[in-house]
Scaffold this active site. Structure first.
Site, PDB file in Angstrom:
ATOM      1  N   ASP A 405       0.837  -1.197   0.000  1.00 51.53           N
ATOM      2  CA  ASP A 405       0.000   0.000   0.000  1.00 51.53           C
ATOM      3  C   ASP A 405       0.877   1.254   0.000  1.00 51.53           C
ATOM      4  O   ASP A 405       2.038   1.221   0.421  1.00 51.53           O
ATOM      5  CB  ASP A 405      -0.908  -0.005   1.231  1.00 51.53           C
ATOM      6  CG  ASP A 405      -2.148   0.850   1.044  1.00 51.53           C
ATOM      7  OD1 ASP A 405      -2.371   1.364  -0.071  1.00 51.53           O
ATOM      8  OD2 ASP A 405      -2.902   1.013   2.017  1.00 51.53           O
ATOM      9  N   GLU A 408       2.858   4.801  -4.291  1.00 46.56           N
ATOM     10  CA  GLU A 408       3.027   5.762  -5.390  1.00 46.56           C
ATOM     11  C   GLU A 408       4.442   6.372  -5.430  1.00 46.56           C
ATOM     12  O   GLU A 408       4.908   6.606  -6.558  1.00 46.56           O
ATOM     13  CB  GLU A 408       1.973   6.880  -5.280  1.00 46.56           C
ATOM     14  CG  GLU A 408       0.546   6.424  -5.464  1.00 46.56           C
ATOM     15  CD  GLU A 408      -0.002   5.765  -4.200  1.00 46.56           C
ATOM     16  OE1 GLU A 408      -0.931   4.955  -4.316  1.00 46.56           O
ATOM     17  OE2 GLU A 408       0.508   6.052  -3.102  1.00 46.56           O
ATOM     18  N   ASP A 473      -8.778   4.099  -3.293  1.00 48.83           N
ATOM     19  CA  ASP A 473      -9.778   4.403  -2.268  1.00 48.83           C
ATOM     20  C   ASP A 473     -11.015   5.050  -2.879  1.00 48.83           C
ATOM     21  O   ASP A 473     -11.288   6.247  -2.707  1.00 48.83           O
ATOM     22  CB  ASP A 473      -9.164   5.325  -1.210  1.00 48.83           C
ATOM     23  CG  ASP A 473      -8.037   4.647  -0.443  1.00 48.83           C
ATOM     24  OD1 ASP A 473      -7.990   3.409  -0.428  1.00 48.83           O
ATOM     25  OD2 ASP A 473      -7.198   5.361   0.127  1.00 48.83           O
TER      26      ASP A 473
END
Length: 810
Positions: A405, A408, A473
């Site tokens: 997670d 990026e 999300d």
């Protein structure tokens, strides 16, 4: 027009050289050098190398003295050397040709055009440019050309006319519009059947005719100055040629196609066990439990980077995971690349040189939502070794898969120094290198284990490391569900066939919306990964909702498991050719340009056409058809033409089956550990428009790495040949078999759209008895029964390891 072209030429000269006085210095051919693997051209200011990467692919690398280059992230370095190309020279041009792609290299002014056969594809306008703050490429676009891809965006399928930021960035709670999300890709697929990929990981933009309507411009602040052009005769062949260059997705373990229990998050071992028990109590199949950040700390903030079990909440994690495994349930852990300065591993990370640096050469620290932190430098060998040792220890404890997670990375200051460059040079490749680290080190130490690596950010080619992306999300509302097909299709066209969403939506939502939740989970049956996941104030798991919700979603989860032979075959096809599991309708009908923009329905494999219900209170859905005849999966209604009006209620969504298709299913199971095709149902959809049709399923043990290459598999092939006398079926096998393979299969063939009782049925020349009562057929080992009410003929027979022919006569 002449004035416009003149002004553009002047602007380009300024961009390239800094002043109009340098107009005479436009790039010119000087000489070239040809060797077995490439062609290199000297243009004075640059060296240009064209390297064949496949019969339909070329890398074009512009290099200039003093201009820093980074390694290729997109190209699969493990692939065989590309084919040889031929070169011919004319007075004003060079022609460099492979079997599927031709580069026409104009000498003065220097630029390159590309052709497939004699058909022009695309050409450089200015081509390469570079100045003190920007580098990139410019190409000329054709009128009416559509451009797809660019990564995760909610902008419509055709992205022409958009200026796309190339910087992986979280978009929390997105709905029906987003120009910048978790996973950007510096690549587009054209309706003219080429893919243009810029092998550059730096912060930049992809301008698809936004600033100048007939110009595609890639620009970046640094990075590798190369692009890859791929061509194909069809869209599926184009994708296959693309993944031949960037890498094929390895076949995941079969359990990856099962049902996941996941939320943000399970706080204790007791809660995990109780959740698993609830799935069993409510008769829901289950294959995995995903543990979010509470596995390493009791609170959301302050513990990231511990990367070790919170023994207060999870006192016996190894026993817990072993007990789950005994029930056929795998454990997946979330990890993040951030090490908080308050975490238990901060000093260890610093001591092991695992963190990215600041400009003074010290560990870079910065604040973000979870606390004061450093970032693991996945580009560093020292950091990779340290990080992997933690993963390896968890694998030895019993962890089955990884959820990466915030990769990026979610926060990535520009002044962060990595082993190979600054943050803005390599930002978009961070998740890619993280996935590579996990994949390469795990497969090196555990070569007989198929990795499971789920991440939300990466780069072109990340699929070769087994990356399974999700769409981030998303808002828990109808507007969050509506773009999911667009997102999955856009990513699948460029190699990411496992892109999926948090089923039910993740972010927000004050109250439980039963209809929205059910619709999302119904759609999930026909997307690559079945994983409801959400913030925990509303349960993401169907087992914790009301009876009607449970009853409807249970049947869809069970359908997901019944379809495992079909779905696993889609996964196999993806591993071989890059063909997406979810496919756009324009693959079927290239003559209808409107299908390129269509994102309300898609093909699930070759034979299903699925249209998710994405609005409330709908009792009818209008579905575009790509041609041919289609059957309603739920009631056998037939549709043809350009449009179908499909009736739905809360228990169904539009799911259509192609005429002539074979749909394989198994009986209900509780977990993929129990998978077996020893009892197999084949639904065959008979129609006069499909006089001949065929299908197959791919079978292996669900765990062996490279089972197909090793010959440890079985392909079951089915063919139907319709004539005035009836239908002749042929059943055959390929492959050497696999451990646990059934020696004989009990087959139930359901022939849909059969209008009368047959006069005879023969299996390899032996007649099968036509039974008159349904209950007699149900108890028989072999035989047939004509279901007059539903126009179906059901045939039972045993299929041993040889070929078998079945003749059904009218």
């Amino acid at each position: 027009m002449i004035r416009k072209l003149f002004l553009r030429s002047c602007a380009l000269i300024v961009l390239l050289h800094g002043s109009l006085a340098d107009a005479e210095q436009l790039r010119q051919y000087r000489n070239h050098e040809l060797n077995e693997s490439s062609l290199t051209i000297d243009t004075g200011d640059t060296s240009v190398t064209l390297t064949p990467l496949g019969e339909g692919a070329l890398e074009v690398h512009y290099q200039r003295d003093g201009l820093k280059q980074l390694p290729s992230f997109a190209i699969d370095s493990g692939k065989p050397q590309g084919p040889k190309a031929t070169l011919s020279e004319e007075k004003d041009r060079l022609i460099y040709r492979t079997a599927g792609l031709t580069a026409v290299i104009h000498k003065s002014p220097f630029h390159i055009d590309y052709q497939r056969g004699q058909q022009p594809l695309v050409g450089e306008e200015l081509g390469f440019f570079a100045n003190e703050t920007m580098r990139g490429f410019r190409f000329t676009l054709k009128p009416q050309e559509k451009l797809l891809g660019g990564g995760e965006r909610v902008l419509g399928m055709d992205r022409r006319g958009q200026r796309l930021p190339l910087y992986n960035r979280a978009h929390y709670g997105y709905t029906t519009e987003s120009s910048q999300m978790y996973f950007s890709l510096p690549a587009v697929m054209s309706s003219n059947k080429y893919i243009l990929l810029f092998d550059n990981s730096a912060t930049g933009n992809l301008d698809l005719g936004a600033s100048e309507e007939d110009v595609l411009q890639f620009e970046a602040v640094g990075g590798r100055t190369s692009y890859i052009i791929v061509a194909g005769d069809t869209y599926p062949q184009l994708i296959e040629n693309y993944v031949a260059v960037t890498g094929k997705q390895p076949l995941p373990p079969r359990w990856a196609l099962g049902n996941f229990a996941s939320r943000f998050g399970y706080h204790t071992e007791q809660e995990v066990r109780a959740t698993v028990d609830k799935f069993a109590e409510e008769d829901f199949p289950l294959d995995a439990v995903v543990l979010d950040l509470y596995w390493f700390g009791p609170d959301i903030k302050g513990h990231m980077g511990n990367l070790a079990w919170d023994k207060t909440a999870f006192p016996e994690p190894e026993k817990m995971m072993a007990d789950l495994k005994e029930r056929g349930i795998n454990t997946i852990l979330v990890t993040e690349p951030f090490i908080l300065s308050t975490s238990e591993r901060w000093d260890e990370a610093v001591a092991n040189n695992a963190l990215a640096k600041n400009l003074a050469g010290q560990p870079k620290r910065f604040d973000f939502y979870f606390g004061n932190t450093g970032l693991i430098d996945v580009f560093s060998e020292d950091a990779g070794d340290w990080f992997w040792n933690i993963y390896d220890g968890l694998l030895q404890q019993g962890v089955a898969g990884w959820w990466g997670d915030l990769g990026e990375p979610e926060v990535h200051p520009s002044d962060t120094v990595h082993a190979i460059g600054m943050a803005d040079e390599i930002h978009n490749a961070y998740g890619h290198k993280w996935a590579q680290l996990l994949h390469d080190k795990q497969t090196a130490k555990y070569p007989e284990r198929r990795p499971f690596i789920m991440m939300r950010a990466g780069f072109a080619g990340s699929q070769r490391y087994g990356m399974i992306p999700w769409t981030g999300d998303v808002a828990r509302e109808w507007g969050g569900l509506q773009p999911q097909v667009e997102l999955a299709l856009s990513m699948s066209l460029l190699g990411f066939g496992y892109t999926h969403s948090d089923l039910g939506g993740f972010a927000g939502g004050e109250n439980f919306d039963r209809e929205l939740y059910i619709r999302w989970l119904q759609y999930g049956v026909f997307q690559p990964v079945y994983r409801p996941h959400a913030q925990e104030h509303i349960a993401s798991e169907p087992v914790f909702h009301d009876r009607r919700t449970r009853d409807i979603t249970r049947e869809f989860v069970k359908l997901r498991y019944r379809l495992l032979p079909y779905n696993y075959t889609l996964a196999f096809e993806n591993s071989q050719t890059g063909m997406p599991l979810m496919r756009p309708l324009f693959f079927e009908n290239e003559s209808d340009p409107t299908l390129i923009d269509y994102k309300d329905a898609y093909l699930w494999g070759d034979d299903f056409l699925v249209a998710p219900v994405t609005e409330a209170d709908i009792d009818e859905v209008s579905v575009k058809l790509p041609g041919g005849v289609w059957f309603d999966y739920w009631n056998d209604d037939q549709y043809s033409g350009e449009q179908a009006q499909v009736d739905v209620d809360l228990e169904t969504i539009p799911v259509l089956v192609r005429a002539g298709a074979f749909i394989p299913t198994i009986d209900d199971i509780a977990t993929t550990r129990d998978y077996s095709s020893n009892t197999l149902t084949l639904d065959y959809y008979a129609h006069e428009s499909a006089a001949q049709s065929s299908g197959y399923i791919y079978e292996d043990d669900g765990t062996t790495v490279d089972a197909f290459a090793r010959g440890q598999y079985e392909k079951l092939t089915f063919a139907a040949n319709r004539s005035d006398a009836g239908i002749d079926f042929a059943f055959n096998r390929e492959g050497d078999g696999y451990k646990g393979m059934p020696g004989e299969r009990a087959i139930t063939l359901k022939i849909h759209n059969w209008q009368q009782a047959p006069t005879s049925i023969d299996a390899d020349g032996a007649p099968l008895k036509l039974l008159q009562r349904k209950k007699d057929f149900a108890s028989a080992a072999q035989g047939a029964w004509y279901d007059k009410r539903n126009d179906r003929l059901l045939v039972k027979f045993n299929w041993a390891r040889g070929a078998l022919k079945l003749a059904v006569k009218d």
